[in-house]
Design a protein around this motif. Sequence first.
Motif, PDB file in Angstrom:
ATOM      1  N   GLY A 132      25.700  53.282  27.761  1.00 37.46           N
ATOM      2  CA  GLY A 132      25.605  53.773  29.133  1.00 37.46           C
ATOM      3  C   GLY A 132      25.732  52.651  30.147  1.00 37.46           C
ATOM      4  N   ALA A 133      25.104  51.477  29.856  1.00 35.35           N
ATOM      5  CA  ALA A 133      25.215  50.338  30.770  1.00 35.35           C
ATOM      6  C   ALA A 133      26.652  49.836  30.846  1.00 35.35           C
ATOM      7  CB  ALA A 133      24.280  49.218  30.313  1.00 35.35           C
ATOM      8  N   THR A 134      27.331  49.802  29.690  1.00 35.73           N
ATOM      9  CA  THR A 134      28.747  49.372  29.690  1.00 35.73           C
ATOM     10  C   THR A 134      29.612  50.325  30.501  1.00 35.73           C
ATOM     11  OG1 THR A 134      28.408  48.420  27.483  1.00 35.73           O
ATOM     12  CG2 THR A 134      30.684  48.763  28.206  1.00 35.73           C
ATOM     13  N   ALA A 135      29.376  51.622  30.379  1.00 40.19           N
ATOM     14  CA  ALA A 135      30.159  52.593  31.142  1.00 40.19           C
ATOM     15  C   ALA A 135      29.893  52.453  32.642  1.00 40.19           C
ATOM     16  CB  ALA A 135      29.831  54.011  30.673  1.00 40.19           C
ATOM     17  N   THR A 136      28.620  52.199  33.000  1.00 38.77           N
ATOM     18  CA  THR A 136      28.298  52.022  34.427  1.00 38.77           C
ATOM     19  C   THR A 136      28.980  50.787  35.002  1.00 38.77           C
ATOM     20  OG1 THR A 136      26.154  53.070  34.039  1.00 38.77           O
ATOM     21  CG2 THR A 136      26.415  51.798  36.079  1.00 38.77           C
ATOM     22  N   ALA A 137      28.956  49.663  34.231  1.00 35.33           N
ATOM     23  CA  ALA A 137      29.624  48.442  34.696  1.00 35.33           C
ATOM     24  C   ALA A 137      31.121  48.646  34.833  1.00 35.33           C
ATOM     25  CB  ALA A 137      29.322  47.290  33.733  1.00 35.33           C
ATOM     26  N   SER A 138      31.715  49.373  33.865  1.00 31.82           N
ATOM     27  CA  SER A 138      33.157  49.635  33.943  1.00 31.82           C
ATOM     28  C   SER A 138      33.501  50.491  35.161  1.00 31.82           C
ATOM     29  CB  SER A 138      33.618  50.317  32.658  1.00 31.82           C
ATOM     30  OG  SER A 138      34.987  50.646  32.725  1.00 31.82           O
ATOM     31  N   ALA A 139      32.658  51.494  35.442  1.00 30.50           N
ATOM     32  CA  ALA A 139      32.922  52.337  36.611  1.00 30.50           C
ATOM     33  C   ALA A 139      32.788  51.535  37.904  1.00 30.50           C
ATOM     34  CB  ALA A 139      31.963  53.522  36.626  1.00 30.50           C
ATOM     35  N   SER A 140      31.779  50.643  37.968  1.00 26.41           N
ATOM     36  CA  SER A 140      31.615  49.806  39.171  1.00 26.41           C
ATOM     37  C   SER A 140      32.803  48.874  39.364  1.00 26.41           C
ATOM     38  CB  SER A 140      30.319  49.002  39.059  1.00 26.41           C
ATOM     39  OG  SER A 140      30.189  48.132  40.166  1.00 26.41           O
ATOM     40  N   THR A 141      33.278  48.279  38.245  1.00 22.91           N
ATOM     41  CA  THR A 141      34.451  47.404  38.337  1.00 22.91           C
ATOM     42  C   THR A 141      35.683  48.178  38.795  1.00 22.91           C
ATOM     43  OG1 THR A 141      33.540  46.054  36.559  1.00 22.91           O
ATOM     44  CG2 THR A 141      35.877  45.753  37.068  1.00 22.91           C
ATOM     45  N   SER A 142      35.844  49.388  38.296  1.00 19.76           N
ATOM     46  CA  SER A 142      36.988  50.210  38.704  1.00 19.76           C
ATOM     47  C   SER A 142      36.917  50.551  40.192  1.00 19.76           C
ATOM     48  CB  SER A 142      37.029  51.491  37.875  1.00 19.76           C
ATOM     49  OG  SER A 142      37.147  51.207  36.497  1.00 19.76           O
ATOM     50  N   GLN A 143      35.704  50.851  40.684  1.00 14.83           N
ATOM     51  CA  GLN A 143      35.566  51.147  42.117  1.00 14.83           C
ATOM     52  C   GLN A 143      35.893  49.927  42.976  1.00 14.83           C
ATOM     53  OE1 GLN A 143      31.631  52.665  42.657  1.00 14.83           O
ATOM     54  NE2 GLN A 143      32.043  54.629  41.652  1.00 14.83           N
ATOM     55  N   GLU A 144      35.398  48.748  42.566  1.00 12.79           N
ATOM     56  CA  GLU A 144      35.703  47.536  43.330  1.00 12.79           C
ATOM     57  C   GLU A 144      37.201  47.244  43.325  1.00 12.79           C
ATOM     58  OE1 GLU A 144      33.382  44.456  41.647  1.00 12.79           O
ATOM     59  OE2 GLU A 144      31.458  45.212  42.406  1.00 12.79           O
ATOM     60  N   LEU A 145      37.841  47.420  42.153  1.00 10.90           N
ATOM     61  CA  LEU A 145      39.281  47.192  42.078  1.00 10.90           C
ATOM     62  C   LEU A 145      40.054  48.164  42.959  1.00 10.90           C
ATOM     63  CD1 LEU A 145      41.582  45.632  40.756  1.00 10.90           C
ATOM     64  CD2 LEU A 145      41.538  47.270  38.870  1.00 10.90           C
ATOM     65  N   GLY A 146      39.622  49.432  42.954  1.00 11.69           N
ATOM     66  CA  GLY A 146      40.287  50.412  43.815  1.00 11.69           C
ATOM     67  C   GLY A 146      40.116  50.098  45.290  1.00 11.69           C
ATOM     68  N   ALA A 147      38.901  49.642  45.667  1.00 12.44           N
ATOM     69  CA  ALA A 147      38.674  49.272  47.067  1.00 12.44           C
ATOM     70  C   ALA A 147      39.529  48.075  47.469  1.00 12.44           C
ATOM     71  CB  ALA A 147      37.195  48.968  47.287  1.00 12.44           C
ATOM     72  N   ALA A 148      39.647  47.080  46.565  1.00 12.20           N
ATOM     73  CA  ALA A 148      40.482  45.911  46.870  1.00 12.20           C
ATOM     74  C   ALA A 148      41.943  46.290  47.012  1.00 12.20           C
ATOM     75  CB  ALA A 148      40.313  44.853  45.779  1.00 12.20           C
ATOM     76  N   ILE A 149      42.413  47.195  46.132  1.00 10.02           N
ATOM     77  CA  ILE A 149      43.817  47.631  46.212  1.00 10.02           C
ATOM     78  C   ILE A 149      44.072  48.392  47.505  1.00 10.02           C
ATOM     79  CG2 ILE A 149      45.527  49.163  45.160  1.00 10.02           C
ATOM     80  CD1 ILE A 149      44.374  48.406  42.442  1.00 10.02           C
ATOM     81  N   SER A 150      43.154  49.282  47.880  1.00  7.70           N
ATOM     82  CA  SER A 150      43.347  50.038  49.128  1.00  7.70           C
ATOM     83  C   SER A 150      43.306  49.122  50.347  1.00  7.70           C
ATOM     84  CB  SER A 150      42.273  51.115  49.247  1.00  7.70           C
ATOM     85  OG  SER A 150      40.979  50.519  49.304  1.00  7.70           O
ATOM     86  N   LYS A 151      42.421  48.103  50.323  1.00  2.00           N
ATOM     87  CA  LYS A 151      42.360  47.163  51.435  1.00  2.00           C
ATOM     88  C   LYS A 151      43.646  46.355  51.545  1.00  2.00           C
ATOM     89  CE  LYS A 151      39.480  43.492  53.386  1.00  2.00           C
ATOM     90  NZ  LYS A 151      38.259  42.665  53.185  1.00  2.00           N
ATOM     91  N   SER A 152      44.170  45.890  50.389  1.00  2.00           N
ATOM     92  CA  SER A 152      45.440  45.147  50.400  1.00  2.00           C
ATOM     93  C   SER A 152      46.577  46.031  50.905  1.00  2.00           C
ATOM     94  CB  SER A 152      45.743  44.628  48.998  1.00  2.00           C
ATOM     95  OG  SER A 152      44.708  43.792  48.520  1.00  2.00           O
ATOM     96  N   ALA A 153      46.580  47.279  50.488  1.00  2.00           N
ATOM     97  CA  ALA A 153      47.636  48.185  50.945  1.00  2.00           C
ATOM     98  C   ALA A 153      47.564  48.408  52.450  1.00  2.00           C
ATOM     99  CB  ALA A 153      47.539  49.521  50.211  1.00  2.00           C
ATOM    100  N   SER A 154      46.346  48.533  52.983  1.00  2.00           N
ATOM    101  CA  SER A 154      46.217  48.726  54.433  1.00  2.00           C
ATOM    102  C   SER A 154      46.664  47.469  55.198  1.00  2.00           C
ATOM    103  CB  SER A 154      44.769  49.059  54.777  1.00  2.00           C
ATOM    104  OG  SER A 154      43.913  47.968  54.445  1.00  2.00           O
ATOM    105  N   ILE A 155      46.347  46.282  54.656  1.00  2.00           N
ATOM    106  CA  ILE A 155      46.776  45.042  55.316  1.00  2.00           C
ATOM    107  C   ILE A 155      48.296  44.948  55.320  1.00  2.00           C
ATOM    108  CG2 ILE A 155      46.768  42.526  55.109  1.00  2.00           C
ATOM    109  CD1 ILE A 155      43.896  42.739  54.072  1.00  2.00           C
ATOM    110  N   ILE A 156      48.918  45.268  54.188  1.00  2.00           N
ATOM    111  CA  ILE A 156      50.388  45.220  54.111  1.00  2.00           C
ATOM    112  C   ILE A 156      51.001  46.240  55.060  1.00  2.00           C
ATOM    113  CG2 ILE A 156      52.350  45.637  52.585  1.00  2.00           C
ATOM    114  CD1 ILE A 156      50.657  44.531  50.294  1.00  2.00           C
TER     115      ILE A 156
END
Length: 351
Positions: free
Chosen positions: A258-282
């Motif tokens: 369960g802890a591994t799944a939570t960490a993976s979900a948090s990493t996926s959310q951070e990656l998605g936020a970074a991608i959306s921010k980069s897309a908005s800057i571009i």
Amino acid sequence: MADQGGDGGGGTGMREYRKGNWTVSETMVLIEAKQMDDERRMKRSSGESSESRGKPAELRWKWVEDYCCRKGCLRSQNQCNDKWDNLMRDYKRVRDYERKLLSSSSSPSDHGNIKAENVSYWKMEKNERKEKNLPTNMLPQIYEALVEVVEKKGAGQRVIAGAGVGISVASGSHPHVGYMVQPIAAAASLPPMLQPQLLPLPPLSLQPPPPQPQAAVPTIICGSSDSDTSEYSDSPAKRRRRGGAEGGSGDQQGTSAGATATASASTSQELGAAISKSASIIADALQSCEEREGRRHRDLVSLHERRLKIEESKTEINREGINGLVDAINKLANSILALASSSKNQQSASK
């Protein structure tokens, strides 16, 4: 090319903009104008609302054009904007090259084997600068003026590199203590423009390392020396204890998954936020580029329309002048004919 002067230009007459390459004095006037404009907008932003501060870029560059015209630099706002972009591009390339040269020369592993071709930008010939994809015509006084305008906006440590300047890096024994940059003795022999300018480092706060998680220690239950609790016994009590131990290990595995799944979900959310921010800057960068191209196109269209109006007015003036000349010639001919006929009548009457 001619255009109407603005309010800051001291009148509403036509301006004859100069074409061709920029001189050193014109470049220094442009840098001074940009510095004055930045200071003016910074002072005004502290006492005005957000609506008055958010003026478009055309008005700011119009102010720069008016300032340059007052100083004798007859350049349009588009010329000033393009020249400033070119200056920033060349300045950043020279600055990054000098910083990279300093970092490579101060590295302990490369301190004894610095290549001969890694020399300062200011000691290179034009062909060497061109080979390294650097600007070939950056002058020291222009670079120094750009440093004065641009680098003072940044916060923290800034180093303006010159020829033969090095740094020494020292670190403490604690892993969280940062590096301290000190100029070596060779910098003292350089001219003031090329000497490094250092700002004091902010005090570093030492934080203790995070505590390491402790592994769970299994609890061993010591029973009696009865025969049904021995290692080789298969009594019901032994089976119950064995089943309880297996259930505990299963719970631990489930918690870890369960802890591994939570960490993976948090990493996926951070990656998605970074991608959306980069897309908005571009997207913002592309939109600003398109808006700038549109402004230039509109300026060219308006210039062409003004030129056509001037040509039409010239043609109309020529046409009216020719018509007036023809009328004058006709009147003169009629007058001559009338005079000749009256003279003839007088002669015949006298006879």
